[in-house]
Design a protein around this motif. Structure first.
Motif, PDB file in Angstrom:
ATOM      1  N   GLY A 590     -63.678  18.984  49.027  1.00 35.90           N
ATOM      2  CA  GLY A 590     -65.102  18.909  49.341  1.00 35.90           C
ATOM      3  C   GLY A 590     -65.616  20.055  50.173  1.00 35.90           C
ATOM      4  N   ALA A 591     -66.820  19.873  50.730  1.00 37.74           N
ATOM      5  CA  ALA A 591     -67.531  20.937  51.428  1.00 37.74           C
ATOM      6  C   ALA A 591     -66.895  21.315  52.754  1.00 37.74           C
ATOM      7  N   THR A 592     -65.961  20.529  53.249  1.00 35.88           N
ATOM      8  CA  THR A 592     -65.265  20.863  54.490  1.00 35.88           C
ATOM      9  C   THR A 592     -64.583  22.214  54.393  1.00 35.88           C
ATOM     10  N   CYS A 593     -64.034  22.520  53.224  1.00 37.78           N
ATOM     11  CA  CYS A 593     -63.286  23.767  53.045  1.00 37.78           C
ATOM     12  C   CYS A 593     -63.831  24.517  51.837  1.00 37.78           C
ATOM     13  N   GLN A 594     -64.633  25.536  52.099  1.00 44.71           N
ATOM     14  CA  GLN A 594     -65.176  26.363  51.019  1.00 44.71           C
ATOM     15  C   GLN A 594     -64.717  27.810  51.114  1.00 44.71           C
ATOM     16  N   LEU A 595     -63.927  28.109  52.132  1.00 46.41           N
ATOM     17  CA  LEU A 595     -63.372  29.447  52.289  1.00 46.41           C
ATOM     18  C   LEU A 595     -61.945  29.328  52.810  1.00 46.41           C
ATOM     19  N   VAL A 596     -61.008  29.930  52.095  1.00 42.80           N
ATOM     20  CA  VAL A 596     -59.622  30.042  52.550  1.00 42.80           C
ATOM     21  C   VAL A 596     -59.347  31.512  52.806  1.00 42.80           C
ATOM     22  N   ILE A 597     -58.960  31.844  54.037  1.00 41.63           N
ATOM     23  CA  ILE A 597     -58.644  33.221  54.407  1.00 41.63           C
ATOM     24  C   ILE A 597     -57.133  33.340  54.586  1.00 41.63           C
ATOM     25  N   ILE A 598     -56.546  34.331  53.939  1.00 42.32           N
ATOM     26  CA  ILE A 598     -55.119  34.636  54.095  1.00 42.32           C
ATOM     27  C   ILE A 598     -55.022  36.034  54.682  1.00 42.32           C
ATOM     28  N   ASP A 599     -54.428  36.139  55.863  1.00 44.41           N
ATOM     29  CA  ASP A 599     -54.493  37.403  56.600  1.00 44.41           C
ATOM     30  C   ASP A 599     -53.610  38.495  56.010  1.00 44.41           C
ATOM     31  N   ARG A 600     -52.465  38.132  55.435  1.00 48.70           N
ATOM     32  CA  ARG A 600     -51.560  39.145  54.868  1.00 48.70           C
ATOM     33  C   ARG A 600     -50.631  38.494  53.857  1.00 48.70           C
ATOM     34  N   ILE A 601     -50.047  39.307  52.992  1.00 51.89           N
ATOM     35  CA  ILE A 601     -49.058  38.781  52.057  1.00 51.89           C
ATOM     36  C   ILE A 601     -47.891  38.224  52.876  1.00 51.89           C
ATOM     37  N   PRO A 602     -47.533  36.967  52.672  1.00 54.42           N
ATOM     38  CA  PRO A 602     -46.534  36.332  53.554  1.00 54.42           C
ATOM     39  C   PRO A 602     -45.086  36.647  53.182  1.00 54.42           C
ATOM     40  N   PHE A 603     -44.742  37.935  53.232  1.00 56.78           N
ATOM     41  CA  PHE A 603     -43.345  38.306  53.052  1.00 56.78           C
ATOM     42  C   PHE A 603     -42.519  37.769  54.219  1.00 56.78           C
ATOM     43  N   PRO A 604     -41.256  37.436  54.007  1.00 60.42           N
ATOM     44  CA  PRO A 604     -40.417  37.052  55.142  1.00 60.42           C
ATOM     45  C   PRO A 604     -40.195  38.250  56.061  1.00 60.42           C
ATOM     46  N   ARG A 605     -39.897  37.986  57.302  1.00 63.81           N
ATOM     47  CA  ARG A 605     -39.644  39.068  58.250  1.00 63.81           C
ATOM     48  C   ARG A 605     -38.418  39.870  57.801  1.00 63.81           C
ATOM     49  N   PRO A 606     -38.447  41.191  57.938  1.00 63.07           N
ATOM     50  CA  PRO A 606     -37.293  42.004  57.527  1.00 63.07           C
ATOM     51  C   PRO A 606     -36.013  41.634  58.274  1.00 63.07           C
ATOM     52  N   ASP A 607     -36.161  41.103  59.496  1.00 57.61           N
ATOM     53  CA  ASP A 607     -34.974  40.750  60.277  1.00 57.61           C
ATOM     54  C   ASP A 607     -34.575  39.286  60.119  1.00 57.61           C
ATOM     55  N   ASP A 608     -35.185  38.581  59.160  1.00 55.30           N
ATOM     56  CA  ASP A 608     -34.777  37.205  58.914  1.00 55.30           C
ATOM     57  C   ASP A 608     -33.339  37.219  58.402  1.00 55.30           C
ATOM     58  N   PRO A 609     -32.399  36.583  59.117  1.00 57.05           N
ATOM     59  CA  PRO A 609     -30.980  36.717  58.756  1.00 57.05           C
ATOM     60  C   PRO A 609     -30.655  36.216  57.354  1.00 57.05           C
ATOM     61  N   LEU A 610     -31.166  35.057  57.004  1.00 58.66           N
ATOM     62  CA  LEU A 610     -30.812  34.469  55.719  1.00 58.66           C
ATOM     63  C   LEU A 610     -31.489  35.206  54.565  1.00 58.66           C
ATOM     64  N   MET A 611     -32.790  35.466  54.702  1.00 58.12           N
ATOM     65  CA  MET A 611     -33.515  36.149  53.637  1.00 58.12           C
ATOM     66  C   MET A 611     -32.973  37.557  53.404  1.00 58.12           C
ATOM     67  N   SER A 612     -32.674  38.282  54.470  1.00 62.80           N
ATOM     68  CA  SER A 612     -32.161  39.647  54.308  1.00 62.80           C
ATOM     69  C   SER A 612     -30.778  39.631  53.669  1.00 62.80           C
ATOM     70  N   ALA A 613     -29.958  38.619  53.992  1.00 59.74           N
ATOM     71  CA  ALA A 613     -28.639  38.511  53.375  1.00 59.74           C
ATOM     72  C   ALA A 613     -28.763  38.210  51.887  1.00 59.74           C
ATOM     73  N   ARG A 614     -29.706  37.363  51.533  1.00 52.05           N
ATOM     74  CA  ARG A 614     -29.904  37.036  50.120  1.00 52.05           C
ATOM     75  C   ARG A 614     -30.425  38.243  49.342  1.00 52.05           C
ATOM     76  N   ALA A 615     -31.307  39.019  49.954  1.00 55.10           N
ATOM     77  CA  ALA A 615     -31.814  40.220  49.284  1.00 55.10           C
ATOM     78  C   ALA A 615     -30.684  41.224  49.075  1.00 55.10           C
ATOM     79  N   ARG A 616     -29.837  41.392  50.066  1.00 52.07           N
ATOM     80  CA  ARG A 616     -28.707  42.319  49.941  1.00 52.07           C
ATOM     81  C   ARG A 616     -27.751  41.864  48.843  1.00 52.07           C
TER      82      ARG A 616
END
Length: 703
Positions: A590-616
């Motif tokens: 409904g009219a409560t939410c008519q605008l959604v703002i996303i500040d940046r592409i939500p990439f994981p942090r480069p120093d995230d231990p698990l995500m960086s290990a999976r990427a490697r």
């Protein structure tokens, strides 16, 4: 005399009866999904179904589930959906279609033991670290515990569920005063209140039910860890399936803090007469010294002092566990002994896993504040697709469904993360199940890495890398998109702020804040701000409260999320800023939410231990780690966040993404293909004009 046979009703018959009796209307996508689920169950094929918000997917899989000959389990990621299924959807379906079904199949909800009140703890108290009963807390805390105990007794007399969701309002700390974990439980054979036990009654109801509703974590414990939690079943429907990999990972993650060792050692000394309890405490001291010298972050190689400390801890915990005396006839002492022994055994298992430091796990040292136990060693599986494939998909028929399963416009990334190979995907035109596994129906598109270099490697490789193997058993699967009842190009605008500078990780800059202010002013509030960090949300809220004092802005952390949500719904002028729990867990039509703002592409942090290990790991396997992990993670969150805007057929609005990389980076096409198909623009004035027109309309619906 001829005999009559019972004719099983068709999916269409039951679905039509249910929809008609619920005063609903037939939805083509819902009917298509129901038929596909029924066919997958019949063929024993796995199925991925993307069903947009408003499709009615719950009914679409519940109808074939109640018609299936054997028991079906429905696993959800959130309590909210579990509630909806058990309290609304399933009873409504069975009531509405009773005449067509000819019977009323039994159903039950199944939860982990700690979700039920423990009558032994309620009646006999909680043992402290000296083995004595903890005295009742004073003041309001004590009053809340008393209220929960009284509720548990009333539930017992009334034959109620005794589960946490039906209890009076309470905090986690209060609930721990009336519940136990599976390690602390005395067990049905020893507990004097076993006959009345809420958890045991829950298991009995599940054993008698044809349809069981549970959660992803319990499913993982039962199927992957091989701890029997769920009665034997034939098919499992995984709703909110986009979260399954993360939930399974979470369930398989262990943490170890020195404070945990100290607590276990104190408990052990109450029952272990020899030196083993003291030795456990000393092992904790050795580990503490090793942690002081260890830098937080991923630990590809264990420092020698840390490896030695873990080996010592494992041996000390094993010795202490073995030194516990046998059960006594005193149930009170037995409960305290069981709790202490369970803590030591859990400590032993975690220390053994950390000390092994094998290639299947990722280990890291996390910096925590003192209230959370200080530094913590963490260990999580590098990937979970192997376990899902070998221990769930190879043994059961699984239906995966969600509004967001197609990432980059295709099922490949999600399918790979849960153990299904692209080459096993089958074409709908093929009728012979024996031929299905030989269809390689998915072509791999070229993608690019974070630096913009061209790459033809499969973006699905990595966290969910399903590489070629000599598996004797192929697992055919289908992927279908049944669409959405929403007309996204007419109902929503996707505005990408291509002119803005690339956002940093330290929070929004002046250009971004100015852009947010102009959008909020045009929308007159009515805004959900989704930020990549708590700091970014707080900076934006603080700055814009000063710049736009006439537009109230709430920020996650200002109060309980339920209260903030209620205020957001009640007043369209209010805007709500927050982080991850709002990206995925907020439903405000409904009219409560008519605008959604996303500040940046939500990439994981480069120093995230698990995500960086999976990427490697993906890169080492010949895949593209950035696309496999970072881009896939971002695509899923972008799809979920953008999906907050259009929740009904009358909703209208704008999704504004303030990160120009969505338009300029080579990987932007993959991310955009994951979003709802809204009309797109780079023109800020087009977005603001649309918001001004919407804000002048009289709301047709609010909340």
């Amino acid at each position: 005399m001829p005999t009559t046979t019972h004719q099983t009703p068709s999916v269409e018959d039951v679905l039509h009866a249910a929809v008609a009796n619920l005063a609903g209307e037939d939805r083509p996508g819902q009917a298509e999904m129901a038929r596909a689920v029924r066919e997958a169950m019949r063929r024993r094929e796995h199925l991925l179904v993307q069903a947009g918000t408003g499709t009615g997917k719950s009914l679409a899989y519940l109808v074939p589930s109640v018609l299936h000959r054997d028991r079906v389990v429905v696993a959800t990621a959130t309590l909210a959906l579990q509630h909806q299924l058990v309290e609304k959807d399933i009873p409504a379906l069975l009531d509405a279609a009773a005449d067509v079904l000819g019977e009323r199949p039994a159903y039950a909800v199944l939860k982990g033991r700690s979700n039920y009140a423990c009558l032994h703890r309620v009646r006999d108290g909680v043992p402290d670290e000296q083995g004595a009963l903890v005295e009742m807390p004073q003041g309001s805390l004590g009053a809340e515990v008393v209220r929960l105990r009284e509720w548990a007794e009333e539930e017992s007399k009334a034959g109620g569920l005794g589960d946490r969701d039906s209890a009076p309002p309470h905090t986690e700390r209060i609930w721990q005063q009336v519940s136990v974990s599976h390690r602390e439980c005395l067990g049905a054979a020893k507990c004097p209140y076993a006959v009345e036990c809420f958890a045991e009654r829950g298991r009995e109801r599940a054993a008698a039910a044809k349809l069981i509703v549970t959660n992803h974590s319990l499913l993982a414990i039962d199927a992957i860890e091989r701890i029997p939690m769920i009665p034997e079943y034939d098919v499992v429907v995984v709703d909110e399936a986009h979260e399954l990999s993360a939930r399974v990972t979470q369930a398989a993650t262990d943490e170890l803090a020195v404070s945990t060792i100290e607590r276990a050692a104190r408990r052990a000394r109450n029952f272990v007469e020899g030196p083993e309890g003291d030795a456990l405490g000393e092992a904790g001291d050795v580990l503490r010294a090793a942690l002081v010298d260890t830098t937080p972050g991923r630990l590809d190689v264990l420092p020698e002092s840390l490896a030695d400390g873990l080996q010592l801890l494992r041996s000390a915990a094993q010795a202490a566990f073995s030194a516990f005396p046998k059960e006594s006839s005193d149930s009170e002492a037995d409960a305290a002994r069981q709790q202490a022994r369970g803590m030591v055994d859990e400590l032993r298992k975690i220390a053994e896993r950390l000390a092994a430091h094998n290639d299947h796990d990722v280990t890291w040292l996390a910096e925590r504040d003192r209230s959370r136990g200080g530094k913590q060693l963490c260990v999580a599986p590098l990937q979970v697709w192997t376990q899902l494939r070998d221990r769930l998909l190879s043994e059961k028929t699984v239906i995966f469904t969600s509004a967001t399963l197609k990432l980059g416009g295709d099922f490949t990334a999600l399918a790979s993360s849960i153990g299904l190979k692209p080459a096993e995907r089958v074409d709908h035109s093929i009728d012979d199940p024996a031929d299905l596994s030989r269809q390689a129906a998915v072509d791999v598109d070229a993608h690019v890495d974070d630096d913009g270099a061209e790459s033809s490697r499969d973006h699905s490789a990595g966290e969910g890398e399903v590489v070629a193997s000599d598996d004797a058993i192929a697992l055919p699967w289908r992927g279908i998109d049944v669409g959405s009842p929403f007309d996204y190009p007419r109902q929503g605008i996707l505005y990408v702020a291509k002119h803005l500078p690339t956002p940093g990780r330290d929070g929004p800059g002046k250009a971004q804040l100015d852009e947010i202010g102009e959008l909020l002013e045009a929308a007159r509030g009515r805004t959900l701000g989704l930020f990549s960090s708590r700091r970014a949300a707080e900076v934006a809220a603080e700055t814009l409260r000063e710049a736009l004092p006439h537009l109230p802005i709430l920020c996650q952390g200002d109060g309980q999320l339920s209260h903030l949500r209620a205020e957001f719904i009640a007043n369209p002028a209010v805007s709500l800023f927050g982080t991850l729990s709002l990206w995925q867990g907020l439903d405000v039509p409904g009219a409560t939410c008519q605008l959604v703002i996303i500040d940046r592409i939500p990439f994981p942090r480069p120093d995230d231990p698990l995500m960086s290990a999976r990427a490697r790991a993906a890169d080492k396997a010949g895949g593209n780690g950035f696309m496999a992990v970072s881009a896939t993670h971002a695509a899923l969150l972008l799809a979920q966040g953008s999906g907050r805007l259009i929740r009904t057929q009358v909703d209208r609005g704008v999704v504004a993404i303030l990160d120009p990389r969505l338009a300029t980076a080579r990987y932007g096409s993959f991310l955009r293909a994951s979003l709802p198909p809204m009309w797109a623009t780079y023109d800020a004035e087009v977005a603001r004009s649309a918001l001004r027109r919407l804000s002048r309309r009289r709301p047709s619906r609010c909340g």
